[in-house]
Write an enzyme that holds these catalytic residues in place. Structure first.
Site, mmCIF file in Angstrom:
data_model
loop_
_atom_site.group_PDB
_atom_site.id
_atom_site.type_symbol
_atom_site.label_atom_id
_atom_site.label_comp_id
_atom_site.label_asym_id
_atom_site.label_seq_id
_atom_site.Cartn_x
_atom_site.Cartn_y
_atom_site.Cartn_z
ATOM 1 N N GLU A 326 -53.174 -63.921 81.254
ATOM 2 C CA GLU A 326 -53.763 -64.129 82.577
ATOM 3 C C GLU A 326 -54.593 -65.402 82.572
ATOM 4 O O GLU A 326 -55.498 -65.559 81.729
ATOM 5 C CB GLU A 326 -54.677 -62.966 82.959
ATOM 6 C CG GLU A 326 -53.970 -61.698 83.338
ATOM 7 C CD GLU A 326 -54.939 -60.678 83.925
ATOM 8 O OE1 GLU A 326 -54.494 -59.859 84.729
ATOM 9 O OE2 GLU A 326 -56.138 -60.695 83.580
ATOM 10 N N CYS A 327 -54.311 -66.314 83.485
ATOM 11 C CA CYS A 327 -55.097 -67.521 83.683
ATOM 12 C C CYS A 327 -55.273 -68.269 82.362
ATOM 13 O O CYS A 327 -54.339 -68.902 81.877
ATOM 14 C CB CYS A 327 -56.427 -67.179 84.341
ATOM 15 S SG CYS A 327 -57.241 -68.610 85.102
#
Length: 437
Positions: A326-327
């Site tokens: 994530e990210c």
């Protein structure tokens, strides 16, 4: 149910985070079991709240979460004496389009649970006019109550007397007045605070804030203002765990994991196996899946690029089992990360993503994603609600898109995430499974 209240403000920067931390520590010092919550998608403030109270803080988000999930999260307060929730931005600020149970505003959460609101007001540059602002906030939304105000950044005794007199005339209780003080400031980065794990003197800082709060606020009156929590009684639909043995990166470069997801995954029988990429630790070889959360890998890109044991283990794992980033975790799964100085650092190479911080551009807001491929326990076609916040620019993203992504107004978003083999990545942070708007 446990009594609660919500600390909010007319706008960001009024001091609600530091006041909340001070209240959490002050009430905890007094022997109370205080359960913190954070309204909205912020994943930095909850770590500070946990440090101040000794209890994990959980996000409550009326845009991304359904009423069932929001209500279910109050189970974490069943053994507490008091709930102190912190708002996000201004009290009524949220997305322009409503989600499953609201627009993401703090007012939604206060109304849903029946928690009175205490407004932290930065009164620098005004005096009696503060009462007019407080009256407007009290009267705008009839399904929630403003219990009173805390005056922050008061310049003098005379300044305080003028505002108190105006508040009294308007019938608005004042729970205390805090003078201007450097002790109420915390170092910030981007749109939020520097992470709690990066502040070696955090405990002493929170103690100093609590000392000010105890001196200048009426804590018994604030506690009396709390009202019993009245959550919606609905069945919870929890997010499935990405694996029953789940290796999760956890250190200062990978720290943005929502507490409710970890709680739900554990409740579903998942074993959480933390490891530190910055310490060049490999994920557990027996893990079913690896999860790389967001954080600030760009601040540690050189160390990550040199973490050969960690990167080699990721590549071996991807041959047979899933990995999701994530990210910041997504960036580390890519080919390269270019830092703010323009230096390129080789990453895991499991995806073709190349990102750069040399030319920063803010990407911020709620996201709704329809998966085009399986991801983290969710099948293709699942609808997910999340939040995106980063400054990186995508230079290359050659792999297949992971999802079709829209913002809160249903506008298409270019950062679709990507997938290759068993590896997936996205810029949005998963909050909850969604439903069609």
């Amino acid at each position: 149910m446990t009594p609660g209240l919500l600390i909010a403000a007319p706008r960001s920067g009024s001091g609600k985070t530091t006041v909340t931390l001070g209240l959490l520590r002050a009430f905890t010092r007094a022997g109370l079991r205080v359960q913190p919550f954070k309204s909205g998608p912020d994943y930095i403030d909850p770590a500070f709240q946990q440090a101040a109270s000794g209890r994990p803080s959980f996000n409550l988000d009326s845009w991304a979460m359904g009423r069932a999930l929001i209500g279910a999260l109050t189970r974490h307060a069943e053994d507490a004496d008091l709930i102190v929730a912190e708002g996000v931005m201004g009290l009524f600020d949220g997305a322009s389009a409503a989600g499953e149970s609201g627009n993401g505003s703090s007012a939604d959460i206060a109304a849903m649970f029946g928690w009175p609101v205490i407004l932290v007001m930065d009164v620098s540059g005004q005096s009696q006019s503060a009462a007019a602002i407080a009256m407007g906030f009290r009267n705008l939304r009839p399904d929630m109550a403003v219990a009173g105000v805390i005056l922050n950044r008061v310049a003098s005794d005379r300044h305080e007397r003028l505002i108190r007199a105006a508040m009294a005339e308007a019938g608005i209780p004042v729970f205390g007045a805090i003078p201007r003080s450097d002790a109420l400031s915390l170092p910030a980065r981007h749109l939020g605070l520097v992470q709690a794990t990066e502040q070696a003197d955090l405990d002493a800082t929170v103690d100093r804030i609590a000392d000010l709060i105890i001196t200048h606020l009426d804590l018994p009156a604030i506690r009396r203002a709390a009202r019993p929590t009245s959550p919606p009684i609905l069945l919870e639909k929890a997010a499935p765990p990405p694996g029953q043995r789940l290796a999760i990166a956890q250190d200062t470069a990978f720290s943005f994991t929502y507490a409710h997801l970890l709680s739900d995954w554990r409740a579903a029988g998942a074993e959480i196996l933390p490891f530190s990429p910055l310490a060049d630790e490999a994920p557990d070889a027996a893990a079913d899946a690896v999860w790389l959360p967001g954080g600030y890998p760009e601040l540690h890109a050189g160390r990550i690029a040199q973490a050969g044991r960690f990167l080699s283990a990721l590549r071996r794992h991807a041959e047979t089992r899933p990995i999701h980033g994530e990210c910041g975790g997504y960036m580390v799964l890519g080919e390269a990360l270019i830092d703010a100085h323009g230096q390129s650092h080789a990453m895991a190479g499991l995806l073709g993503l190349v990102t750069s911080f040399a030319e920063r551009r803010l990407h911020l807001g709620y996201r709704r994603a329809r998966l085009l491929a399986p991801m983290g326990g969710f099948p293709a076609g699942a609808l997910l609600n999340g939040h995106e916040f980063h400054y990186s620019t995508i230079l290359a993203q050659p792999d297949h898109p992971l999802a079709t992504v829209t913002d809160a107004e249903d506008n298409a978003i270019a950062s679709t995430g990507s997938h290759r083999g068993r590896v997936t990545g996205s810029f949005f942070h998963l909050i909850a499974e969604g439903s069609a708007p």
